[in-house]
Write a protein that holds these residues in place. Structure first.
Motif, short mmCIF file in Angstrom:
data_model
loop_
_atom_site.label_atom_id
_atom_site.label_comp_id
_atom_site.label_asym_id
_atom_site.label_seq_id
_atom_site.Cartn_x
_atom_site.Cartn_y
_atom_site.Cartn_z
N VAL A 1 -40.00 -69.97 -62.49
CA VAL A 1 -41.01 -68.91 -62.59
C VAL A 1 -41.04 -68.33 -64.00
CG1 VAL A 1 -41.75 -66.69 -61.66
CG2 VAL A 1 -40.76 -68.41 -60.13
N GLY A 2 -39.86 -68.23 -64.63
CA GLY A 2 -39.82 -67.73 -66.00
C GLY A 2 -40.55 -68.65 -66.96
N VAL A 3 -40.37 -69.96 -66.79
CA VAL A 3 -41.09 -70.92 -67.64
C VAL A 3 -42.59 -70.81 -67.41
CG1 VAL A 3 -41.42 -73.37 -68.14
CG2 VAL A 3 -39.11 -72.51 -67.67
N LEU A 4 -43.00 -70.70 -66.15
CA LEU A 4 -44.43 -70.57 -65.83
C LEU A 4 -45.01 -69.28 -66.39
CD1 LEU A 4 -44.32 -71.82 -62.13
CD2 LEU A 4 -45.30 -73.03 -64.08
N LYS A 5 -44.23 -68.23 -66.38
CA LYS A 5 -44.69 -66.95 -66.95
C LYS A 5 -44.98 -67.12 -68.44
CE LYS A 5 -43.17 -62.19 -67.76
NZ LYS A 5 -42.02 -61.25 -67.71
N ALA A 6 -44.13 -67.85 -69.14
CA ALA A 6 -44.35 -68.09 -70.56
C ALA A 6 -45.61 -68.92 -70.78
CB ALA A 6 -43.14 -68.81 -71.16
N VAL A 7 -45.80 -69.95 -69.97
CA VAL A 7 -47.01 -70.79 -70.09
C VAL A 7 -48.26 -69.94 -69.90
CG1 VAL A 7 -48.30 -72.69 -69.06
CG2 VAL A 7 -45.82 -72.91 -69.38
N ALA A 8 -48.22 -69.09 -68.88
CA ALA A 8 -49.39 -68.25 -68.60
C ALA A 8 -49.69 -67.32 -69.78
CB ALA A 8 -49.16 -67.43 -67.33
N GLU A 9 -48.66 -66.79 -70.42
CA GLU A 9 -48.88 -65.87 -71.55
C GLU A 9 -49.39 -66.61 -72.78
OE1 GLU A 9 -45.80 -63.16 -72.52
OE2 GLU A 9 -45.61 -62.38 -70.48
N LEU A 10 -49.07 -67.89 -72.88
CA LEU A 10 -49.54 -68.66 -74.03
C LEU A 10 -51.02 -69.02 -73.92
CD1 LEU A 10 -46.52 -71.11 -74.54
CD2 LEU A 10 -47.15 -69.15 -75.96
N LEU A 11 -51.52 -69.09 -72.71
CA LEU A 11 -52.90 -69.50 -72.50
C LEU A 11 -53.86 -68.32 -72.66
CD1 LEU A 11 -52.49 -71.77 -69.35
CD2 LEU A 11 -52.51 -72.45 -71.76
N PRO A 12 -55.06 -68.56 -73.15
CA PRO A 12 -56.04 -67.48 -73.30
C PRO A 12 -56.51 -66.97 -71.94
CG PRO A 12 -57.05 -69.60 -73.78
CD PRO A 12 -55.58 -69.84 -73.64
N PRO A 13 -57.00 -65.74 -71.88
CA PRO A 13 -57.49 -65.20 -70.60
C PRO A 13 -58.58 -66.09 -70.01
CG PRO A 13 -57.33 -63.47 -72.26
CD PRO A 13 -57.09 -64.76 -72.98
N GLY A 14 -58.51 -66.29 -68.71
CA GLY A 14 -59.51 -67.10 -68.04
C GLY A 14 -59.31 -68.59 -68.19
N ALA A 15 -58.20 -69.00 -68.80
CA ALA A 15 -57.95 -70.43 -68.97
C ALA A 15 -57.76 -71.09 -67.61
CB ALA A 15 -56.70 -70.65 -69.82
N PRO A 16 -58.28 -72.32 -67.45
CA PRO A 16 -58.12 -73.01 -66.16
C PRO A 16 -56.67 -73.40 -65.92
CG PRO A 16 -59.03 -74.50 -67.80
CD PRO A 16 -58.99 -73.14 -68.44
N ASN A 17 -56.39 -73.78 -64.71
CA ASN A 17 -55.06 -74.26 -64.34
C ASN A 17 -54.67 -75.43 -65.24
OD1 ASN A 17 -52.74 -75.15 -62.99
ND2 ASN A 17 -53.94 -76.33 -61.51
N PRO A 18 -53.58 -75.31 -66.02
CA PRO A 18 -53.22 -76.40 -66.94
C PRO A 18 -52.52 -77.57 -66.25
CG PRO A 18 -51.61 -74.64 -67.09
CD PRO A 18 -52.67 -74.16 -66.13
N PHE A 19 -52.22 -77.41 -64.96
CA PHE A 19 -51.50 -78.45 -64.23
C PHE A 19 -52.33 -78.92 -63.03
CE2 PHE A 19 -48.25 -75.47 -65.88
CZ PHE A 19 -47.70 -76.29 -66.85
N PRO A 20 -53.28 -79.84 -63.24
CA PRO A 20 -54.10 -80.32 -62.12
C PRO A 20 -53.30 -81.09 -61.08
CG PRO A 20 -54.51 -81.62 -64.10
CD PRO A 20 -53.68 -80.45 -64.53
N ILE A 21 -52.10 -81.51 -61.44
CA ILE A 21 -51.23 -82.23 -60.50
C ILE A 21 -49.91 -81.48 -60.39
CG2 ILE A 21 -49.95 -84.36 -60.09
CD1 ILE A 21 -52.27 -85.81 -61.52
N LEU A 22 -49.57 -81.10 -59.18
CA LEU A 22 -48.35 -80.33 -58.92
C LEU A 22 -47.46 -81.11 -57.96
CD1 LEU A 22 -50.18 -76.94 -58.28
CD2 LEU A 22 -48.78 -77.45 -60.29
#
Length: 385
Positions: free
Chosen positions: A24-45
């Motif tokens: 979750v910490g890694v994902l939090k960092a990814v989310a903060e790096l992306l601009p507001p409204g950015a689409p899901n960067p991981f289409p495959i989970l």
């Protein structure tokens, strides 16, 4: 780079019980790096065990990645053991009494204990907070290509990756592992995270399933079958640069130490082995000219992988927070030798308490932010302005 040429990035999250707070910490960092409204960067989970629960949460809220991470962060930052399994004295005593009676009386027939701990609180938590029906909405809207949850079948001995995704994805079958299209539910998450002996197996269709890490010899494979061109792998083991010194005359290992080593082999070893296999395949493919690959019918392809794993020893972190476990749980664990540093490995998987989870989230966030530029290049996105 246009949307049509953007590579499909897969996110692979392995199991690890409470250690999954690091993800979750890694994902939090990814989310903060992306601009507001950015689409899901991981289409495959793709997730296994506790990683499957995190993957399902991202899938359900794939229409808004920032919101998905915010919800995950809130849950993990405020965790208590009682929200995962019964930790009260009555629940622990009843479970212990059933095990003792079964051992001394040669079994209790249909009332034989199924697991050491009662996980009904987690089932209620997932039902309340995780709208699994939204996964299909995200797929239909194009925000998600596919999500996979892996569990181990006790009758078939197969590692089954239950997936929900685009109609173009074909099921697969390999030695002891298959991909099965389905509509994912909370039962799939409970099955994937059912640590053997600790939590009860879950019946899906005609078979009982347990923790997906049990027979998962290729944890990265489901994401590749689902169409990932590259994968971000979030590990939950500290890769020590130095080998631990051997004791001259070590005491006999406690049951907790043995259990901790077993959990490591289940949750961690197969991921490292699969990453080594992926690197070998990439090197081999790079030596074969593209034209020869086509003429020879070589179906292997290069897949880039970025791995983020803890920069600190999670066992040591768990040892500092072990006293935060409810007293009945501490009493139970002390009885099997988990009351000291040597038993911290087992504790690290069961310590669903917010101070411990918050420290792991902070560690994951810091580890990802250190690799900020590498992450952005890998995801092929521009950072937040």
């Amino acid at each position: 780079m246009t949307e049509g040429t953007r590579p499909k990035v897969g996110l692979v999250m392995a199991g690890g019980g409470a250690r999954a707070a690091y993800q979750v910490g890694v994902l939090k960092a990814v989310a903060e790096l992306l601009p507001p409204g950015a689409p899901n960067p991981f289409p495959i989970l793709s997730g296994t065990s506790a990683g499957a629960i995190n993957a399902a949460a991202l899938a359900a809220y794939a229409l808004n990645f920032h919101d998905a991470v915010r919800r995950l962060n809130y849950i993990w930052r405020n965790f208590h053991v009682e929200r995962v399994f019964r930790a009260d004295a009555t629940g622990i005593a009843a479970s212990g009494a059933r095990w003792l009676a079964a051992l001394m009386l040669g079994g209790l027939g249909k009332r034989n204990p199924q697991a050491l701990l009662d996980r009904s609180p987690l089932a209620a938590l997932l039902e309340h907070y995780l709208p699994m029906e939204k996964i299909q909405q995200a797929i239909d809207a194009g925000a998600l290509h596919a999500v996979s949850v892996t569990a181990a079948g006790f009758s078939s001995g197969q590692s089954v990756s239950f997936y929900q995704g685009a109609d173009s994805i074909a099921p697969w079958q390999r030695a002891r592992r298959v991909g099965s299209a389905t509509r994912l539910s909370v039962d799939h998450l409970l099955a994937s995270s059912a640590i053997p002996l600790v939590f009860a197996a879950v019946k899906i269709n005609r078979e009982y399933f347990g923790d997906g890490s049990l027979r998962q010899i290729a944890p990265i494979s489901p994401a590749l079958h689902l169409g990932a061109d590259r994968v971000l792998v979030i590990g939950v083991r500290y890769d020590s640069p130095a080998r631990a010194p051997r004791e001259h005359d070590p005491p006999y290992p406690t049951l907790a130490q043995v259990a901790g080593h077993v959990l490591n082999s289940i949750f961690l070893d197969s991921l490292e082995a699969d990453l080594e296999r992926l690197q070998r395949i990439n090197r081999t493919v790079s030596l074969i000219p593209p034209q020869q690959r086509v003429e020879g019918g070589v179906t292997l392809r290069q897949v880039d992988a970025l791995v983020i794993s803890p920069s600190q020893d999670i066992e040591r972190i768990a040892a500092r927070h072990a006293h935060r476990l409810p007293r009945p749980v501490r009493f139970l664990l002390r009885g099997i030798g988990a009351g000291n540093r040597a038993g911290a490995n087992l504790v690290s998987y069961l310590l669903f308490e917010k101070p411990y989870c918050r420290e792991l989230i902070s560690l994951g966030y810091a580890d990802a932010m250190i690799r900020r530029d590498e992450l952005l290049a890998f995801l092929a996105v521009r950072s937040r302005p």
